[in-house]
Design an enzyme around this catalytic site. Structure first.
Site, PDB file in Angstrom:
ATOM      1  N   ASP A  17       0.831  -1.211   0.000  1.00 30.11           N
ATOM      2  CA  ASP A  17       0.000   0.000   0.000  1.00 30.11           C
ATOM      3  C   ASP A  17       0.864   1.260   0.000  1.00 30.11           C
ATOM      4  O   ASP A  17       2.000   1.238   0.471  1.00 30.11           O
ATOM      5  CB  ASP A  17      -0.932  -0.026   1.230  1.00 30.11           C
ATOM      6  CG  ASP A  17      -2.111   0.923   1.075  1.00 30.11           C
ATOM      7  OD1 ASP A  17      -2.381   1.390  -0.055  1.00 30.11           O
ATOM      8  OD2 ASP A  17      -2.771   1.199   2.097  1.00 30.11           O
ATOM      9  N   ASN A  65     -10.893  -2.429  -5.608  1.00 34.79           N
ATOM     10  CA  ASN A  65     -10.088  -1.552  -6.476  1.00 34.79           C
ATOM     11  C   ASN A  65     -10.703  -1.353  -7.859  1.00 34.79           C
ATOM     12  O   ASN A  65     -10.331  -0.415  -8.578  1.00 34.79           O
ATOM     13  CB  ASN A  65      -8.651  -2.077  -6.612  1.00 34.79           C
ATOM     14  CG  ASN A  65      -7.817  -1.924  -5.357  1.00 34.79           C
ATOM     15  OD1 ASN A  65      -6.928  -2.731  -5.083  1.00 34.79           O
ATOM     16  ND2 ASN A  65      -8.068  -0.888  -4.567  1.00 34.79           N
ATOM     17  N   TRP A  66     -11.673  -2.197  -8.243  1.00 34.18           N
ATOM     18  CA  TRP A  66     -12.382  -1.985  -9.523  1.00 34.18           C
ATOM     19  C   TRP A  66     -13.115  -0.647  -9.513  1.00 34.18           C
ATOM     20  O   TRP A  66     -13.440  -0.102 -10.559  1.00 34.18           O
ATOM     21  CB  TRP A  66     -13.396  -3.106  -9.798  1.00 34.18           C
ATOM     22  CG  TRP A  66     -12.790  -4.426 -10.159  1.00 34.18           C
ATOM     23  CD1 TRP A  66     -12.842  -5.572  -9.427  1.00 34.18           C
ATOM     24  CD2 TRP A  66     -12.050  -4.757 -11.350  1.00 34.18           C
ATOM     25  NE1 TRP A  66     -12.177  -6.590 -10.067  1.00 34.18           N
ATOM     26  CE2 TRP A  66     -11.686  -6.121 -11.255  1.00 34.18           C
ATOM     27  CE3 TRP A  66     -11.648  -4.035 -12.474  1.00 34.18           C
ATOM     28  CZ2 TRP A  66     -10.949  -6.772 -12.245  1.00 34.18           C
ATOM     29  CZ3 TRP A  66     -10.909  -4.681 -13.464  1.00 34.18           C
ATOM     30  CH2 TRP A  66     -10.573  -6.040 -13.349  1.00 34.18           C
TER      31      TRP A  66
HETATM   32  C1  IPE Z   1      -5.686  -2.698  -0.370  1.00 40.62           C
HETATM   33  O1  IPE Z   1      -5.224  -1.395  -0.563  1.00 40.62           O
HETATM   34  C2  IPE Z   1      -5.634  -3.446  -1.650  1.00 40.62           C
HETATM   35  C3  IPE Z   1      -4.300  -3.668  -2.194  1.00 40.62           C
HETATM   36  C4  IPE Z   1      -3.145  -3.379  -1.635  1.00 40.62           C
HETATM   37  C5  IPE Z   1      -4.286  -4.299  -3.476  1.00 40.62           C
HETATM   38  P1  IPE Z   1      -6.243  -0.188  -0.730  1.00 40.62           P
HETATM   39  O2  IPE Z   1      -5.409   1.035  -0.780  1.00 40.62           O
HETATM   40  O3  IPE Z   1      -7.146  -0.423  -1.869  1.00 40.62           O
HETATM   41  O4  IPE Z   1      -7.065  -0.283   0.627  1.00 40.62           O
HETATM   42  P2  IPE Z   1      -8.029   0.765   1.337  1.00 40.62           P
HETATM   43  O5  IPE Z   1      -9.132   1.041   0.407  1.00 40.62           O
HETATM   44  O6  IPE Z   1      -7.228   1.986   1.609  1.00 40.62           O
HETATM   45  O7  IPE Z   1      -8.461   0.082   2.586  1.00 40.62           O
HETATM   46  C1  IPE Z   2      -1.475   0.145  -3.362  1.00 40.82           C
HETATM   47  O1  IPE Z   2      -1.251   1.519  -3.400  1.00 40.82           O
HETATM   48  C2  IPE Z   2      -1.678  -0.448  -4.737  1.00 40.82           C
HETATM   49  C3  IPE Z   2      -3.062  -0.850  -5.032  1.00 40.82           C
HETATM   50  C4  IPE Z   2      -4.051  -0.809  -4.197  1.00 40.82           C
HETATM   51  C5  IPE Z   2      -3.339  -1.338  -6.363  1.00 40.82           C
HETATM   52  P1  IPE Z   2      -2.444   2.541  -3.478  1.00 40.82           P
HETATM   53  O2  IPE Z   2      -2.759   2.777  -4.924  1.00 40.82           O
HETATM   54  O3  IPE Z   2      -3.576   2.116  -2.645  1.00 40.82           O
HETATM   55  O4  IPE Z   2      -1.771   3.851  -2.882  1.00 40.82           O
HETATM   56  P2  IPE Z   2      -2.425   4.860  -1.841  1.00 40.82           P
HETATM   57  O5  IPE Z   2      -2.909   4.048  -0.687  1.00 40.82           O
HETATM   58  O6  IPE Z   2      -3.525   5.558  -2.558  1.00 40.82           O
HETATM   59  O7  IPE Z   2      -1.301   5.771  -1.474  1.00 40.82           O
HETATM   60 MG    MG Z   3      -4.034   2.377  -0.701  1.00 39.83          MG
END
Ligand code: IPE
Ligand code: IPE
Ligand code: MG
Length: 244
Positions: A17, A65-66
């Site tokens: 993350d 994430n979709w």
């Molecule tokens: C969790 O990260 C999913 C992945 C690392 C693939 P997110 O960034 O999507 O999680 P939330 O929404 O902040 O909880």
């Molecule tokens: C994790 O990084 C990768 C995925 C969830 C695909 P993020 O894209 O969630 O990055 P932040 O949390 O917005 O910084």
């Molecule tokens: Mg994130």
């Protein structure tokens, strides 16, 4: 302090993350963060392999994430395809077996093809198993698992009274894979975000403040060191655990 090589977790799961925030801090687009996260995957995989970790599960894309902007989703999907294709030789050189968990049929055809190829071409490798969680969420997985078990009951192959924890474990996408002993989440967020809910029942949780694109071997080792300091009691009392 040195790592105790006799106490390395068999399975480490990582919620990668902080890519977007890392990029934003540098005045860049979010995808720049995802692209730079690939190097962190390489380093983590290499370090895990060297230390003798047998399974490394990486949360790369969640069901939720979709709901991100279409541009970001598309960019992530093509990054995934490019990375699998580019890294295939390296995976084989290091004897890495690739697997994927999640609702893989919901991925674009190009991703499904790259994954199938990657999985097929690395299937005999045995140093470490790299499991990519893609379009994955624990609730999606549990709903599917419950349906499989219900179908067995409906078909008369299983009695309700006989349903055990093992039935549930083997109905999940991680069937046959040991539960992670350690779950790492980067970027300072302290939540599970629908990851491996059943499997992490007794995992040690480790939260790193580092954003994923900055995550390096030393951070992974730091997580393992912290894991080794924990006393895993599994409901017992300390005196029952200490062997010396
Ligand atoms: C969790 O990260 C999913 C992945 C690392 C693939 P997110 O960034 O999507 O999680 P939330 O929404 O902040 O909880
Ligand atoms: C994790 O990084 C990768 C995925 C969830 C695909 P993020 O894209 O969630 O990055 P932040 O949390 O917005 O910084
Ligand atoms: Mg994130």
């Amino acid at each position: 302090m040195e790592l105790d090589l006799n106490n390395i977790p068999q399975h480490v799961a990582v919620i990668m993350d902080g890519n977007g925030r890392w990029a934003k801090d540098q005045g860049q687009m979010r995808i720049y963060g995802h692209m730079n996260g690939v190097e962190s995957v390489r380093e983590t995989l290499k370090c895990a392999t060297e230390l003798g970790v047998k399974y490394l599960t990486l949360y790369a894309f969640s069901t939720e994430n979709w709901n991100r902007p279409k541009d970001e989703v598309e960019a992530l999907m093509s990054l995934l395809v490019d990375t699998i294709i580019q890294e295939l030789d390296e995976l084989n050189d290091n004897s890495v077996r690739l697997l994927a968990i999640g609702d893989l049929e919901s991925l674009p055809a190009s991703c499904q093809d790259a994954l199938k190829q990657g999985i097929e071409k690395t299937k005999n490798n045995d140093s470490i198993t790299l499991i990519l969680a893609l379009s994955y969420s624990a609730r999606w997985e549990l709903v599917n698992g419950m349906k499989k078990i219900a179908a067995e009951v409906e078909a008369g192959n299983l009695k309700v009274a006989d349903i055990s924890a093992e039935h549930i474990s083997s109905s999940l996408t991680t069937a046959g894979i040991p539960d992670p002993e350690l779950l790492i989440r980067t970027s300072g967020e302290q939540r599970i975000s629908n990851f491996l809910l059943w499997q992490i029942a007794y995992a040690e949780l480790y939260f790193s403040p580092v954003h994923w694109p900055d995550f390096r071997k030393e951070h992974f080792k730091e997580a393992l060191l912290e894991y080794q300091k924990r006393e895993r009691r599994f409901g017992k009392v300390s005196e029952q655990i200490r062997t010396h």
